[in-house]
Design a protein around this motif. Sequence first.
Motif: not given
Length: 322
Positions: A153-182
């Motif tokens: 969430t910190e790495a993503a926020q450094r790029v995005q500068r979002s108003g909801f910086p903690q929102a990225y963390a909830k997607h990490e499990p799904d993103a990890t699955l996708l990245a492992a396959a892709l």
Amino acid sequence: MSETASPLRRGRRPRIGAALVVLLALAAYVVVQYVSGGGGPPRCLVRASDASGGDSPTYEMTPEQAENAATISAVGTTRGLPERAVTIALATALQESALRNLNHGDRDSLGLFQQRPSTGWGTEAQIQDPVYSAGEFYDHLVKVPGYSRLPLTEAAQRVQRSGFPQAYAKHEPDATLLAAALTGRSAATLTCTAPTGTEPGDPAKVRAALVRDFGAEVLPGADAGAAGRAGASGTAAEVSVPVPATTGGSANDGSSSLRGWELAHWAVAQSTALRIDEVRYAGRVWSAKNTRTANKGWQRARASERTSADTGLAEVRIRTAQ
């Protein structure tokens, strides 16, 4: 004295009964189609491993989402970036657009990463090009010191500068699955159900898409202009993509190249858009026919059908619908 039903009520009952019969018939049809693998619109599924256990983590998505995820991953690996970078990019796109190439957003935000033309991310047309927008995200990510060691969430926020910086963390499990396959680390773990219909595919479009996402080097001797011409790689109905041994490594089945499975999963993710009918790699086959008739994903190639190309790691074979 009993009350006689009015003509209106007597007429209503048969209509209600007929409606119930229709609904029951429709429900039965849906169940049969689902069980046989032919129900609903095309979907894509990635799981933690190719084991048949039902408790493995999974992530389901639409073909559009799979296509965009595959492109994001391809852009990252083509730049030589690690799987962690791809995971961060995928989690960010899941939060910002749900992996859809949006033509709207907050103020002038657009695309997979909701980048804004007014803040220097590019023109509207550029930002809505998934290859460009993913490249811009990675360009900014690699400038973050130690990004691969930071919390996602910190790495993503450094790029995005979002108003909801903690929102990225909830997607990490799904993103990890996708990245492992892709990225190819997890072999034979991404499958898509094929659409119905008989619309043919075009190998030239497959070649052009490969070059678009991976660069001209993915098809030796075929640049972006030549990649679409018949004969640049493969037969009229088939595209053969070479897998250089120097870019390979051991996937989780102990025998397959990361690069090969990356290309194979990319092809399956693009199967709806490019009308891909079959993908073969390392003794495994993904078949559109199997997804429609038996709801099967990657299968072992039959011994009677195997060639040296089917069992080897030197190429991925992609066949379009005819």
